[in-house]
Motif scaffolding. Structure first.
Motif, PDB file in Angstrom:
ATOM      1  N   ILE A   5      47.214  26.308  33.612  1.00 17.73           N
ATOM      2  CA  ILE A   5      46.582  25.435  34.603  1.00 17.73           C
ATOM      3  C   ILE A   5      46.792  26.116  35.955  1.00 17.73           C
ATOM      4  CG2 ILE A   5      46.607  23.152  35.680  1.00 17.73           C
ATOM      5  CD1 ILE A   5      45.683  23.220  32.693  1.00 17.73           C
ATOM      6  N   LEU A   6      45.701  26.475  36.600  1.00 16.44           N
ATOM      7  CA  LEU A   6      45.782  27.263  37.835  1.00 16.44           C
ATOM      8  C   LEU A   6      45.963  26.354  39.045  1.00 16.44           C
ATOM      9  CD1 LEU A   6      42.960  29.810  36.994  1.00 16.44           C
ATOM     10  CD2 LEU A   6      45.429  30.050  36.662  1.00 16.44           C
ATOM     11  N   PRO A   7      46.771  26.792  39.995  1.00 15.96           N
ATOM     12  CA  PRO A   7      46.954  25.976  41.199  1.00 15.96           C
ATOM     13  C   PRO A   7      45.670  25.963  42.023  1.00 15.96           C
ATOM     14  CG  PRO A   7      48.015  28.117  41.472  1.00 15.96           C
ATOM     15  CD  PRO A   7      47.502  28.069  40.059  1.00 15.96           C
ATOM     16  N   PRO A   8      45.347  24.819  42.641  1.00 25.83           N
ATOM     17  CA  PRO A   8      44.095  24.765  43.405  1.00 25.83           C
ATOM     18  C   PRO A   8      44.149  25.624  44.661  1.00 25.83           C
ATOM     19  CG  PRO A   8      45.346  22.722  43.689  1.00 25.83           C
ATOM     20  CD  PRO A   8      46.065  23.528  42.640  1.00 25.83           C
ATOM     21  N   SER A   9      43.008  26.076  45.109  1.00 25.11           N
ATOM     22  CA  SER A   9      42.907  26.753  46.398  1.00 25.11           C
ATOM     23  C   SER A   9      43.331  25.786  47.501  1.00 25.11           C
ATOM     24  CB  SER A   9      41.463  27.196  46.635  1.00 25.11           C
ATOM     25  OG  SER A   9      41.090  28.167  45.679  1.00 25.11           O
TER      26      SER A   9
END
Lengths: 333, 333
Positions: free
Chosen positions: B318-322
């Protein structure tokens, strides 16, 4: 202002205004999301494979997950999507997360459910650029897929209805319970802080919950984009009008879910709002006739970030290899 | 032929010709792959996130996993890859699986190791079309990435060396032990069947193991494509010559690993061999001067399929949001 300050401090204390633990959710326009209870694990697993399989596209390069990336809130974080041969899509990809809670699928609701939706991009020349027949031909040519379809649908012949049914079954599991806001709804008064709670109050008081309500905080109705002020956009999307042909449906779009909205930037059907701050400002102005102050905007944004739920915990599927009978992808023609 | 039939039946019985259980691996030109033992789990996790993060590309759409798809044998199963704006790449994407076992990276070995390799596609205008500076700028703008880099590299400032180091650490975990052939090598004589064992014998006797040996069944040397007969291709790739400038290195390519070769079609640096059958035929003819019969070909192919190992069991990151400071992707310019 004195009254507002008083209310704010009471909210901060949290004992008088905050409702008792168990009763909280029932009284609120937003409801908690419940965890998915898959009925058929085999079907969900097959659907996950198909969701990640780029062989459902003409190029062999684009899968459902390309534009509904489950690493990125079920979206692609682009204003509009990239399709076959880098075609620029006409609309922002909505998140697949919690999409099972929507009254219909696509921004204009032209698909009645997830199964109906799943067939759309596969055959759209600007998206996966394939056809249902060709996609089924690929699946049918792969022994491991054939065996899985047979186990689930008791048929030697794969059809597109089975494939989209399995994808939909997988997508139904993509709900995101246990956000901090849901914990608060369920009675944990420390799950959100003072600023976030003030943001929620503002969100309700300003009228946002008129459309953004229920478990998905949206997704339950079509509403006009630009109620009190026309929405200025380059987008040619006509909204619900494209489906019904009724003039009164022009620019009516499905209200997007605000679940995980922190992850699903940019916002609106045209992806024109880059940040939550932008989106809240525009919505306040054109939908509610309200110019939020910087402080109000910040509080609402803080609240919106409490809607980020537990993201699906997924094992990356291992896809069965093509067989010698599998039609080759055609990325460059 | 009588002798061959005798050997074949002895092989089938498996007690006289097959080596004793524990001694097997030591006597064979192919060695088993051992499971990865990651030294730094945090670094591996960060590397996995970066591997799946399309924000390392100009478009925000292409990640390492786009062309080294871990659902598909670490490859894209296309003759040549699709890059920024649908650019057609000049060469077949090699699998990332077991790539840590190669003597160098890329078909021409122009990167000395995985870390060196990882920076290449990011900055290649026909692949991810970004620059190291811009990629670092994106990572530096995302608080959750910053925190992870700081924890691992004790620095407030992300640099490209840290990013590629983390990606390499993740890629080092992408080994595929426990193939049926490895089980056979380790003494389980029932792990492969008679046909597969005959295929292995043929593979050795024909001379394939001259190049395809060691734990990766390849990856240990550069060899000329077309030893006994010129290889006919549309590809302009010059092989090792492009790196050394020495005429004698022209059309020398890194010998590809045959691990998981069942999953990594199509084959050769130009992706021109669609099936294992094709690849075995061509290799026999142009490298060894041998025309395999249909039966021989089928046996070698059967053997090659025993090299499919345990695929990496990965949780989708799960990628961290910009953040609002993150530079926006530019997919269409």
């Amino acid at each position: 202002m004195i009254l507002r300050a008083l209310i704010t401090s009471l909210l901060a204390v949290g004992t008088i205004v905050a409702p008792p633990a168990q009763a909280a959710a029932a009284d609120e326009p937003i409801k908690p999301i419940e965890a998915a209870k898959p009925k058929n694990e085999n079907k969900v697993e097959l659907g996950k494979m198909l969701f990640f399989d780029p062989r459902l596209s003409k190029s062999g390069f684009i899968s459902c997950n390309s534009c509904h990336n489950l690493s990125m809130g079920g979206s692609d974080n682009l204003p509009s999507s990239i399709g076959h041969k880098w075609h620029q899509g006409p609309i922002n990809s909505p998140t697949v997360l919690n999409s099972s809670l929507s009254l219909a699928q696509f921004w204009d609701g032209r698909a009645k459910d997830l199964k109906d939706q799943a067939g759309g991009p596969i055959a759209n020349p600007g998206e996966m650029a394939f056809s249902h027949e060709l996609a089924v031909g690929v699946l049918q040519s792969i022994p491991q897929y054939r065996a899985r379809f047979k186990q689930i649908y008791s048929s030697d012949k794969v059809d597109i209805g089975m494939a989209t049914d399995a994808i939909a079954a997988f997508e139904e599991t993509l709900v995101t319970p246990d956000s901090r806001f849901d914990k608060w709804l369920k009675g944990d008064k420390n799950a959100i802080n003072k600023t976030e709670l003030e943001g929620y109050k503002l969100f309700k008081d300003a009228g946002c919950t008129g459309c953004h309500n229920g478990p998905a905080v949206g997704g339950a109705s079509f509403q006009k984009m630009g109620v009190l002020e026309p929405y200025k956009t380059q987008s040619k999307a006509e909204g619900r009008f494209a489906v019904t042909g009724k003039e009164e449906d022009r620019l009516f779009f499905k209200v997007p879910t605000l679940r995980n909205v922190e992850l699903t930037y940019p916002y609106f059907h045209d992806g024109a709002a880059a940040t939550l701050e932008d989106a809240v400002n525009t919505m306040g102005r054109i939908q509610l006739g309200r110019n939020f102050t910087k402080d109000e905007n910040a509080k609402i944004v803080a609240f919106l970030k409490t809607l980020t739920g537990k993201q699906p915990h997924l094992t990356l599927p291992i896809l069965p290899p093509s067989s010698k009978d599998t039609p080759k992808p055609h990325p460059f023609d």
